[in-house]
Design a protein around this motif. Structure first.
Motif, PDB file in Angstrom:
ATOM      1  N   CYS A  52       7.789 -15.148  -4.442  1.00  0.00           N
ATOM      2  CA  CYS A  52       7.753 -14.210  -3.561  1.00  0.00           C
ATOM      3  C   CYS A  52       7.826 -12.864  -4.304  1.00  0.00           C
ATOM      4  O   CYS A  52       7.988 -12.885  -5.581  1.00  0.00           O
ATOM      5  CB  CYS A  52       8.493 -14.099  -2.432  1.00  0.00           C
ATOM      6  N   ILE A  53       7.278 -11.873  -3.494  1.00  0.00           N
ATOM      7  CA  ILE A  53       7.572 -10.447  -4.016  1.00  0.00           C
ATOM      8  C   ILE A  53       8.237  -9.666  -3.018  1.00  0.00           C
ATOM      9  O   ILE A  53       7.870  -9.775  -1.646  1.00  0.00           O
ATOM     10  CB  ILE A  53       6.316  -9.558  -4.427  1.00  0.00           C
ATOM     11  N   CYS A 106      10.710  -5.915   2.191  1.00  0.00           N
ATOM     12  CA  CYS A 106      10.060  -6.984   2.780  1.00  0.00           C
ATOM     13  C   CYS A 106       9.612  -8.139   1.994  1.00  0.00           C
ATOM     14  O   CYS A 106       9.047  -7.747   0.946  1.00  0.00           O
ATOM     15  CB  CYS A 106       8.655  -6.793   3.738  1.00  0.00           C
ATOM     16  N   TRP A 107       9.643  -9.325   2.246  1.00  0.00           N
ATOM     17  CA  TRP A 107       9.555 -10.630   1.421  1.00  0.00           C
ATOM     18  C   TRP A 107       7.919 -10.810   1.865  1.00  0.00           C
ATOM     19  O   TRP A 107       7.411 -10.871   2.876  1.00  0.00           O
ATOM     20  CB  TRP A 107      10.145 -11.498   2.106  1.00  0.00           C
ATOM     21  N   CYS A 108       7.302 -11.037   0.759  1.00  0.00           N
ATOM     22  CA  CYS A 108       5.936 -11.449   0.858  1.00  0.00           C
ATOM     23  C   CYS A 108       5.767 -12.647   0.077  1.00  0.00           C
ATOM     24  O   CYS A 108       5.832 -12.862  -1.412  1.00  0.00           O
ATOM     25  CB  CYS A 108       4.824 -10.180   0.086  1.00  0.00           C
ATOM     26  N   ARG A 131       0.120 -19.960  -1.712  1.00  0.00           N
ATOM     27  CA  ARG A 131      -0.652 -18.970  -0.873  1.00  0.00           C
ATOM     28  C   ARG A 131      -2.152 -18.561  -1.585  1.00  0.00           C
ATOM     29  O   ARG A 131      -1.798 -17.749  -2.106  1.00  0.00           O
ATOM     30  CB  ARG A 131       0.079 -17.876  -0.561  1.00  0.00           C
ATOM     31  N   ASP A 132      -3.000 -19.464  -1.466  1.00  0.00           N
ATOM     32  CA  ASP A 132      -4.197 -19.261  -1.940  1.00  0.00           C
ATOM     33  C   ASP A 132      -4.356 -18.657  -3.210  1.00  0.00           C
ATOM     34  O   ASP A 132      -3.697 -19.514  -4.232  1.00  0.00           O
ATOM     35  CB  ASP A 132      -4.958 -18.134  -1.105  1.00  0.00           C
ATOM     36  N   ALA A 133      -5.037 -17.609  -3.670  1.00  0.00           N
ATOM     37  CA  ALA A 133      -5.116 -17.136  -5.105  1.00  0.00           C
ATOM     38  C   ALA A 133      -3.890 -16.290  -5.346  1.00  0.00           C
ATOM     39  O   ALA A 133      -4.165 -15.517  -6.412  1.00  0.00           O
ATOM     40  CB  ALA A 133      -6.495 -16.700  -5.484  1.00  0.00           C
ATOM     41  N   SER A 134      -2.965 -15.872  -4.620  1.00  0.00           N
ATOM     42  CA  SER A 134      -2.122 -15.145  -4.621  1.00  0.00           C
ATOM     43  C   SER A 134      -1.218 -15.065  -5.974  1.00  0.00           C
ATOM     44  O   SER A 134      -1.049 -14.147  -6.699  1.00  0.00           O
ATOM     45  CB  SER A 134      -0.992 -15.025  -3.337  1.00  0.00           C
ATOM     46  N   GLU A 135      -0.666 -16.352  -6.141  1.00  0.00           N
ATOM     47  CA  GLU A 135       0.149 -16.423  -7.583  1.00  0.00           C
ATOM     48  C   GLU A 135      -0.941 -15.964  -8.691  1.00  0.00           C
ATOM     49  O   GLU A 135      -0.368 -15.342  -9.656  1.00  0.00           O
ATOM     50  CB  GLU A 135       0.551 -17.774  -7.486  1.00  0.00           C
ATOM     51  N   GLU A 165       0.738  -1.369  -0.105  1.00  0.00           N
ATOM     52  CA  GLU A 165       0.028  -0.005   0.052  1.00  0.00           C
ATOM     53  C   GLU A 165       0.914   0.973  -0.054  1.00  0.00           C
ATOM     54  O   GLU A 165       0.427   2.221  -0.476  1.00  0.00           O
ATOM     55  CB  GLU A 165      -0.757  -0.103   1.134  1.00  0.00           C
ATOM     56  N   THR A 166       2.157   1.351   0.588  1.00  0.00           N
ATOM     57  CA  THR A 166       3.042   2.451   0.507  1.00  0.00           C
ATOM     58  C   THR A 166       4.348   2.134  -0.258  1.00  0.00           C
ATOM     59  O   THR A 166       4.906   3.167  -0.300  1.00  0.00           O
ATOM     60  CB  THR A 166       3.202   2.624   1.999  1.00  0.00           C
ATOM     61  N   ALA A 167       4.482   0.879  -0.568  1.00  0.00           N
ATOM     62  CA  ALA A 167       5.558   0.487  -1.176  1.00  0.00           C
ATOM     63  C   ALA A 167       6.012   1.484  -2.562  1.00  0.00           C
ATOM     64  O   ALA A 167       4.861   1.720  -3.072  1.00  0.00           O
ATOM     65  CB  ALA A 167       5.735  -0.784  -1.535  1.00  0.00           C
ATOM     66  N   MET A 168       7.148   1.760  -2.655  1.00  0.00           N
ATOM     67  CA  MET A 168       7.411   2.678  -4.040  1.00  0.00           C
ATOM     68  C   MET A 168       7.810   1.747  -5.304  1.00  0.00           C
ATOM     69  O   MET A 168       7.971   2.256  -6.365  1.00  0.00           O
ATOM     70  CB  MET A 168       8.287   3.795  -3.838  1.00  0.00           C
ATOM     71  N   ALA A 169       8.207   0.421  -4.919  1.00  0.00           N
ATOM     72  CA  ALA A 169       8.570  -0.455  -6.065  1.00  0.00           C
ATOM     73  C   ALA A 169       8.614  -1.713  -5.463  1.00  0.00           C
ATOM     74  O   ALA A 169       8.484  -2.077  -4.104  1.00  0.00           O
ATOM     75  CB  ALA A 169       9.968  -0.099  -6.328  1.00  0.00           C
ATOM     76  N   ALA A 170       8.651  -2.756  -6.064  1.00  0.00           N
ATOM     77  CA  ALA A 170       8.527  -4.166  -6.054  1.00  0.00           C
ATOM     78  C   ALA A 170       9.247  -4.779  -6.945  1.00  0.00           C
ATOM     79  O   ALA A 170       9.324  -4.547  -8.210  1.00  0.00           O
ATOM     80  CB  ALA A 170       7.144  -4.799  -5.659  1.00  0.00           C
ATOM     81  N   ILE A 171      10.005  -6.144  -6.586  1.00  0.00           N
ATOM     82  CA  ILE A 171      10.513  -7.133  -7.358  1.00  0.00           C
ATOM     83  C   ILE A 171       9.725  -8.233  -7.071  1.00  0.00           C
ATOM     84  O   ILE A 171       9.773  -8.896  -5.936  1.00  0.00           O
ATOM     85  CB  ILE A 171      12.069  -7.163  -7.175  1.00  0.00           C
ATOM     86  N   VAL A 172       9.205  -8.931  -8.187  1.00  0.00           N
ATOM     87  CA  VAL A 172       8.627 -10.195  -8.150  1.00  0.00           C
ATOM     88  C   VAL A 172       9.709 -11.315  -8.659  1.00  0.00           C
ATOM     89  O   VAL A 172      10.492 -11.037  -9.465  1.00  0.00           O
ATOM     90  CB  VAL A 172       7.484 -10.453  -9.324  1.00  0.00           C
ATOM     91  N   VAL A 173       9.626 -12.400  -7.771  1.00  0.00           N
ATOM     92  CA  VAL A 173      10.954 -13.347  -7.812  1.00  0.00           C
ATOM     93  C   VAL A 173      10.032 -14.601  -8.571  1.00  0.00           C
ATOM     94  O   VAL A 173       9.109 -15.093  -7.866  1.00  0.00           O
ATOM     95  CB  VAL A 173      11.614 -13.912  -6.898  1.00  0.00           C
TER      96      VAL A 173
END
Length: 169
Positions: free
Chosen positions: A140-141, A112-114, A119-123, A71-79
């Protein structure tokens, strides 16, 4: 900063300022991720950088708990990984993700690792948001941004040294 100090300072950060993350820092983090070891040097990982605010905010809903930092992240990296390349794909992806987290800390960013895999329908949501091919698995993201919270460094006296064994269990 030496490696032990870097590890001592790196904590999961879930709140970020609105300051954009510079492309040079993202590039540095990605170079570090690409140097992560992998089984038989198969490099099964793929990294998707997300900066689009609408996508980041949608990622915040990928899990009931544990994804609100987007909600506040300015970027993310999907692995994401090609699981056909190695039977050690999960370990390879986790090592690369840790390289991302440590490089972010070194660059003065929080992360932070997510966890997404199984995990349910996350993927499915993440694959849809990022146009990830069906034959790739999202492990993860990692959320990224300038820290808007302070966490205490690890206290060496509180480390669980009883988890260390010599020669035998």
């Amino acid at each position: 900063m030496d490696f032990q100090t870097l590890c001592q300072h790196r904590r999961s950060i879930r709140k970020y300022t609105s300051q954009p993350v510079e492309q040079e820092k993202i590039d540095y983090i990605l170079r570090c991720a690409l140097m992560a070891p992998s089984s038989k040097r198969t490099n099964p990982w793929e990294f998707i950088v997300v900066r689009d605010e609408a996508k980041l905010r949608a990622m915040a809903g990928c899990r009931t708990y544990g994804s609100q930092m987007f909600e506040t992240a300015m970027a993310a990296i999907v692995v994401a990984l090609d699981t056909s390349l190695s039977d050690a794909w999960m370990a390879d992806g986790a090592i690369a993700a840790e390289h991302i987290l440590l490089a972010a800390e070194e660059q003065g960013l929080g992360g932070c690792w997510c966890h997404v895999y199984c995990r349910d329908a996350s993927e499915e949501l993440i694959k849809s948001l990022c146009a990830i091919p069906e034959d790739r698995t999202v492990l993860c993201i990692i959320s990224l941004g300038y820290k808007d919270e302070e966490r205490k460094n690890y206290d060496f006296s509180k480390l669980k040294y009883e988890k260390i064994h010599n020669e035998q269990y």
